[in-house]
Write an enzyme that holds these catalytic residues in place. Structure first.
Site, PDB file in Angstrom:
ATOM      1  N   PHE A 141       0.995  -1.266   0.010  1.00 57.62           N
ATOM      2  CA  PHE A 141      -0.029  -0.014  -0.178  1.00 57.62           C
ATOM      3  C   PHE A 141       0.636   1.131  -0.023  1.00 57.62           C
ATOM      4  CE2 PHE A 141      -2.037   3.588   1.519  1.00 57.62           C
ATOM      5  CZ  PHE A 141      -3.353   3.491   0.874  1.00 57.62           C
ATOM      6  N   ASP A 226       9.318   2.783   2.304  1.00 56.13           N
ATOM      7  CA  ASP A 226       8.008   3.608   2.636  1.00 56.13           C
ATOM      8  C   ASP A 226       7.965   3.680   4.006  1.00 56.13           C
ATOM      9  OD1 ASP A 226       5.574   4.677   2.876  1.00 56.13           O
ATOM     10  OD2 ASP A 226       4.567   3.806   1.129  1.00 56.13           O
ATOM     11  N   LYS A 255       2.076  10.970   7.350  1.00 56.06           N
ATOM     12  CA  LYS A 255       1.358  10.518   8.309  1.00 56.06           C
ATOM     13  C   LYS A 255       1.666  11.628   9.645  1.00 56.06           C
ATOM     14  CE  LYS A 255      -1.352   6.908   6.801  1.00 56.06           C
ATOM     15  NZ  LYS A 255      -0.891   5.889   5.602  1.00 56.06           N
TER      16      LYS A 255
HETATM   17  C1  LIG Z   1      -1.021   6.079   4.338  1.00 58.45           C
HETATM   18  C2  LIG Z   1       0.108   5.624   3.503  1.00 58.45           C
HETATM   19  C3  LIG Z   1       0.449   5.819   2.186  1.00 58.45           C
HETATM   20  C4  LIG Z   1      -0.278   6.947   1.486  1.00 58.45           C
HETATM   21  O1  LIG Z   1      -0.465   8.076   2.338  1.00 58.45           O
HETATM   22  P1  LIG Z   1      -1.594   9.392   2.191  1.00 58.45           P
HETATM   23  O2  LIG Z   1      -1.291  10.378   2.905  1.00 58.45           O
HETATM   24  O3  LIG Z   1      -2.806   8.842   2.494  1.00 58.45           O
HETATM   25  O4  LIG Z   1      -1.549   9.728   0.887  1.00 58.45           O
HETATM   26  C5  LIG Z   1       1.485   5.658   1.576  1.00 58.45           C
HETATM   27  N1  LIG Z   1       2.288   4.518   1.992  1.00 58.45           N
HETATM   28  C6  LIG Z   1       2.009   4.115   3.084  1.00 58.45           C
HETATM   29  C7  LIG Z   1       2.807   3.021   3.788  1.00 58.45           C
HETATM   30  C8  LIG Z   1       0.990   4.372   4.084  1.00 58.45           C
HETATM   31  O5  LIG Z   1       0.505   3.923   4.805  1.00 58.45           O
END
Ligand SMILES: *Cc1c(COP(=O)(O)O)cnc(C)c1O
Length: 400
Positions: A141, A226, A255
């Site tokens: 994700f 990520d 986040k």
């Molecule tokens: C939440 C998330 C994203 C995307 O972040 P948004 O602020 O919702 O665009 C990307 N990578 C990971 C691992 C995430 O948990």
């Protein structure tokens, strides 16, 4: 109709149905607790998917935001502003890197990393034009933009959004041999979550991340971690990669970087990587704005002391010890995770993750299901031991 029913009906009528929220309407929140429009209180054990690592209304973050609101909130990057340099310098230092490229949302940070890796591939590695490839993991994700969903393997996230962006190779997560197979001379990056959050808090097998590090170094490929959900204290370290002593080439942050106050994301790397950009080649109107920098800087300052990482370790050990006691006894078939972060698999015979989440809601605990039969637990790192124990009591009552 109750106020809750009215507000939900109105939201359903006037907003796109791209979410299916639990049936409560939040009016205020403080620390680990939220209060709904009926005056009921709930323990937040989701924490905005880690965007609220420091809790709701954290006084240090609210104070930093309020002070900045009275000074200047937006300049655009057409002009310099006085919070930018310190934010970038301190964030780079926290990451042990040289440069920061600030954006807003997580998906934008991922998009920026895709651009960075491709540009680096052409300008630095010498990949022939148009041939760059990026290896990603199955069940990843990384966000919701068209390019990012192009390399998702989740049919829900992906269906009907084609044509898809080419240039991605997908391998099973945790499988080093498959990764080794997938890397070619045209590969510019391996993009991974060090723990897959959305997939159900999947921790890769020991040695995987260090194996990825070794392989990418040997093949002159960027390792892009990520850490948007796993980073900034959640797992008991500043970065989840640290658990294997791994330093990626590129960190993606989001986040919690915005402290639950404003969207702040960033790509963090050394000059040899982020130095590929020249004026006009990438940007964002809101990226690195004064308010974002002021809040982000306070987040970085809070992480520098290590106290939140320490809390996540201690409370996380407790959380996992208690959750593990549930495995095999009642409805729980497995528990995974690190620090104050857990994925709890429910035996589907005892209900879906959604049904379990609704039962917990009735007991005043907020969690979120993922992939049918898993619930995800990630309370704010500021949660007290007493509140965590109370939350665990409710989990035991529903899952035991
Ligand atoms: C939440 C998330 C994203 C995307 O972040 P948004 O602020 O919702 O665009 C990307 N990578 C990971 C691992 C995430 O948990």
């Amino acid at each position: 109709m109750t106020a809750t029913e009215e507000l939900i009906a109105s939201a359903e009528a006037h907003s796109a149905h791209n979410y299916h929220p639990l049936p409560l309407v939040v009016a205020s929140a403080q620390g680990a607790w939220m209060t709904d429009v009926e005056g009921r209180r709930y323990l937040d054990m989701l924490a905005g998917y880690s965007a609220l690592n420091f809790g709701h209304g954290n006084p240090r973050l609210i104070d930093a935001a309020k002070k900045q609101l009275d000074r200047v909130t937006l300049t655009s990057r057409a002009f310099h502003h006085d919070r930018f340099a310190e934010f970038c310098a301190r964030l780079a230092e926290l990451c042990g890197k040289e440069m920061v490229l600030p954006m807003n949302t997580g998906a934008e940070a991922v998009e920026t990393a895709v651009k960075t890796a491709r540009k680096w591939g052409y300008r630095v590695k010498g990949v022939p034009d148009g041939r760059a490839r990026i290896v990603v993991a199955r069940d990843n994700f990384h966000g919701r933009t068209t390019t990012v969903v192009s390399f998702s393997t989740d049919p829900e996230a992906r269906a009907d959004y084609g044509p898809y962006t080419p240039g991605f190779d997908i391998v099973p997560y945790g499988d080093l041999a498959a990764l080794r197979e997938a890397v070619t001379d045209d590969t510019v990056a391996v993009l991974l979550e060090p723990i897959q959050g959305e997939a159900g808090v999947l921790v890769p097998p020991p040695g995987y991340l260090s194996g990825v590090r070794e392989l990418t170094r040997d093949r002159n490929v960027l390792f892009v971690a990520d850490e948007i959900q796993s980073g900034l204290g959640r797992t008991g370290r500043t970065f989840a990669c640290e658990h294997e002593g791994v330093v990626p080439d590129v960190y993606l942050l989001g986040k919690a970087l915005g402290g639950g106050v404003v969207p702040v994301s960033a790509v963090v790397a050394d000059t040899g990587v982020l130095g590929v950009f020249r004026p006009g080649e990438h940007g964002s109107t809101f990226g690195g704005n004064p308010l974002a920098c002021a809040v982000g800087l306070e987040v970085v300052a809070m992480l520098e002391s290590g106290e939140f990482q320490q809390r996540a370790t201690e409370l996380g050990d407790h959380l996992h010890a208690e959750l593990n006691l549930l495995v095999g006894t009642g409805k729980v078939t497995g528990v995974r995770g690190r620090g104050l972060w857990a994925g709890v698999d429910i035996d589907p015979a005892h209900g879906t993750g959604r049904e379990i989440s609704e039962k917990l809601l009735d007991r005043g605990v907020l969690v979120k299901d993922t992939h049918g039969s898993t619930i995800r637990i990630a309370p704010p790192l500021v949660i007290s031991k007493e509140d965590l124990d109370w939350g665990l009591d409710q989990l035991r009552a529903v899952l035991g």
